[in-house]
Scaffold this motif. Structure first.
Motif, mmCIF file in Angstrom:
data_model
loop_
_atom_site.group_PDB
_atom_site.id
_atom_site.type_symbol
_atom_site.label_atom_id
_atom_site.label_comp_id
_atom_site.label_asym_id
_atom_site.label_seq_id
_atom_site.Cartn_x
_atom_site.Cartn_y
_atom_site.Cartn_z
ATOM 1 N N ASN A 35 0.833 -1.210 0.000
ATOM 2 C CA ASN A 35 0.000 0.000 0.000
ATOM 3 C C ASN A 35 0.864 1.255 0.000
ATOM 4 O O ASN A 35 0.364 2.358 0.209
ATOM 5 N N PHE A 36 2.167 1.092 -0.239
ATOM 6 C CA PHE A 36 3.084 2.224 -0.265
ATOM 7 C C PHE A 36 3.100 2.861 -1.654
ATOM 8 O O PHE A 36 2.505 2.358 -2.599
ATOM 9 N N SER A 37 3.829 3.977 -1.749
ATOM 10 C CA SER A 37 3.942 4.693 -3.014
ATOM 11 C C SER A 37 5.116 4.162 -3.834
ATOM 12 O O SER A 37 6.188 3.874 -3.290
ATOM 13 N N GLU A 38 4.928 4.070 -5.123
ATOM 14 C CA GLU A 38 5.976 3.562 -6.015
ATOM 15 C C GLU A 38 7.193 4.475 -6.044
ATOM 16 O O GLU A 38 8.303 4.039 -6.353
ATOM 17 N N THR A 39 7.025 5.740 -5.715
ATOM 18 C CA THR A 39 8.132 6.702 -5.759
ATOM 19 C C THR A 39 8.870 6.805 -4.424
ATOM 20 O O THR A 39 9.783 7.616 -4.292
ATOM 21 N N HIS A 66 8.947 -11.431 -11.112
ATOM 22 C CA HIS A 66 8.381 -10.599 -10.053
ATOM 23 C C HIS A 66 7.475 -9.542 -10.672
ATOM 24 O O HIS A 66 7.908 -8.745 -11.495
ATOM 25 N N ASP A 67 6.230 -9.536 -10.274
ATOM 26 C CA ASP A 67 5.292 -8.510 -10.719
ATOM 27 C C ASP A 67 5.003 -7.591 -9.543
ATOM 28 O O ASP A 67 4.577 -8.050 -8.476
ATOM 29 N N TYR A 68 5.233 -6.282 -9.717
ATOM 30 C CA TYR A 68 5.095 -5.315 -8.636
ATOM 31 C C TYR A 68 3.819 -4.486 -8.779
ATOM 32 O O TYR A 68 3.464 -4.060 -9.876
ATOM 33 N N TYR A 69 3.170 -4.263 -7.629
ATOM 34 C CA TYR A 69 1.956 -3.448 -7.598
ATOM 35 C C TYR A 69 2.048 -2.507 -6.398
ATOM 36 O O TYR A 69 2.275 -2.945 -5.277
ATOM 37 N N TRP A 70 1.823 -1.201 -6.647
ATOM 38 C CA TRP A 70 1.921 -0.190 -5.590
ATOM 39 C C TRP A 70 0.575 0.525 -5.494
ATOM 40 O O TRP A 70 0.165 1.205 -6.433
ATOM 41 N N ALA A 71 -0.104 0.409 -4.364
ATOM 42 C CA ALA A 71 -1.441 1.006 -4.220
ATOM 43 C C ALA A 71 -1.381 2.474 -3.832
ATOM 44 O O ALA A 71 -2.354 3.204 -4.008
ATOM 45 N N GLY A 72 -0.263 2.924 -3.262
ATOM 46 C CA GLY A 72 -0.095 4.338 -2.942
ATOM 47 C C GLY A 72 -1.100 4.885 -1.950
ATOM 48 O O GLY A 72 -1.472 6.055 -2.011
ATOM 49 N N GLY A 73 -1.556 4.033 -1.031
ATOM 50 C CA GLY A 73 -2.501 4.474 -0.012
ATOM 51 C C GLY A 73 -3.936 4.537 -0.480
ATOM 52 O O GLY A 73 -4.817 4.944 0.277
ATOM 53 N N ASN A 74 -4.193 4.118 -1.710
ATOM 54 C CA ASN A 74 -5.526 4.197 -2.297
ATOM 55 C C ASN A 74 -6.209 2.831 -2.200
ATOM 56 O O ASN A 74 -5.773 1.858 -2.820
ATOM 57 N N ILE A 75 -7.302 2.746 -1.432
ATOM 58 C CA ILE A 75 -7.992 1.480 -1.219
ATOM 59 C C ILE A 75 -8.566 0.923 -2.525
ATOM 60 O O ILE A 75 -8.510 -0.285 -2.783
#
Length: 326
Positions: A35-39, A66-75
């Motif tokens: 749930n962190f930010s990609e940046t 490896h497949d990466y997904y970053w939610a950036g705090g957005n539910i």
């Protein structure tokens, strides 16, 4: 003629060996979601602990995708990523933070999930119990609820005249918030301080909440919440501008907004999570792997922040600190 036949046989043998080698090269797909930010460099560093450990513990005949997904705090982003991950049918999923684990479990009851940076997996309904999770998920708890009392104690020790303290969190990203509330309130009461809760959902709410604490000369405790992690620099500038001392839960927050932090070395959990994923890929059942608590905790203090707030850190406190952030 015999020489030509021998060379032909040798060539066929080599081709067969190469073909067998190619066939024995197994590819495994591991999805990674946080749930962190990609940046966020600190978040990338945490995830790298997982991927590096997994790669180092794996035989040469296994290659990972490896497949990466970053939610950036957005539910909503977490839910969208969860659907995409499950549809891709990975061999295992590594999930960091409570919101993404919740989103994944709404999409799959079979794909193995290993988590880190999760607070209350039993209370959140992720597992049946810690010793025997019993479902398709297990992992590593970053801290127990009682740690909230430590945050209050350390902040009060550094600011003895503080008479009130508030705890900040976002109910959307920290649905487990009650896990920390009782220890927080009980400790504040035992130290003759008024306690309050500061639920927030955006940066404007952060500014309003901290501004209200400044007028009352209160301190601020940050719950272990991915929202607070993502917005740590905003919290830093606003709290400093308002003269509000902050206690938080990990090293990254001490390097930014917090005066003092006490919490687990989260990198350890990410490395251990890689070990769990490795076991699962070898055939272990995730539901039989016990949920574990981080055991390596540290205390850090930001000396520059103390100076800006006009706080003198006593030698007796410094003697117990694991790290002084300059």
């Amino acid at each position: 003629m015999l020489k030509k036949i021998a060379l032909s046989c040798l060539a066929l043998t080599m081709c067969s060996t190469l073909a067998a080698g190619e066939q024995s090269q197994m590819r495994k797909k591991v999805a990674i979601i946080t749930n962190f930010s990609e940046t966020d460099a600190a978040a990338h560093s945490l995830v790298k602990n997982f991927t590096d450990t997994l790669e180092m513990s794996t035989p040469r005949n296994i290659a990972f995708q490896h497949d990466y997904y970053w939610a950036g705090g957005n539910i909503d982003a977490a839910k969208s990523h969860a659907k995409r991950i499950v549809s891709s049918q990975p061999d295992a999923i590594f999930a960091a933070t409570t919101p993404v684990v919740r989103a994944l479990l709404q999409e799959t009851k079979t794909i193995p999930i290993v988590f880190a940076t999760v607070a209350d997996p039993v209370g959140s309904g992720f597992v049946e119990n810690l010793a025997a999770p019993g479902k398709n998920v297990s992992g590593f708890i970053n801290s127990e609820g009682s740690i909230a009392g430590k945050w209050v104690q350390y902040l009060k020790e550094l600011v003895p005249g503080m008479s009130c303290v508030s705890m900040m969190y976002n109910p959307n990203t920290a649905p487990y918030y009650k896990y920390y509330v009782s220890p927080f309130e009980e400790t504040a009461r035992s130290m003759n301080m008024i306690s309050a809760l500061s639920p927030v959902a955006d940066e404007k709410a952060i500014e309003t909440a901290i501004g209200a604490l400044s007028s009352k000369k209160c301190g601020l405790v940050l719950m272990n919440d991915s929202f607070n992690f993502i917005h740590r620099r905003t919290i830093s500038s606003v709290s400093e501008r308002n003269g509000v001392p902050v206690a938080a839960y990990n090293k990254a927050t001490t390097q930014d907004e917090a005066l003092v932090a006490y919490g687990p070395e989260e990198a350890d959990a990410y490395k251990k999570a890689a070990g769990y994923v490795r076991k699962i890929l070898d055939g272990a059942q995730v539901g039989k792997l016990p949920v574990q608590l981080n055991t390596h905790f540290y205390l850090s203090v930001n000396m520059q922040k103390a100076k800006k707030l006009g706080i003198q850190i006593p030698d007796s406190f410094l003697s117990r600190v694991d790290e002084e952030v300059e």
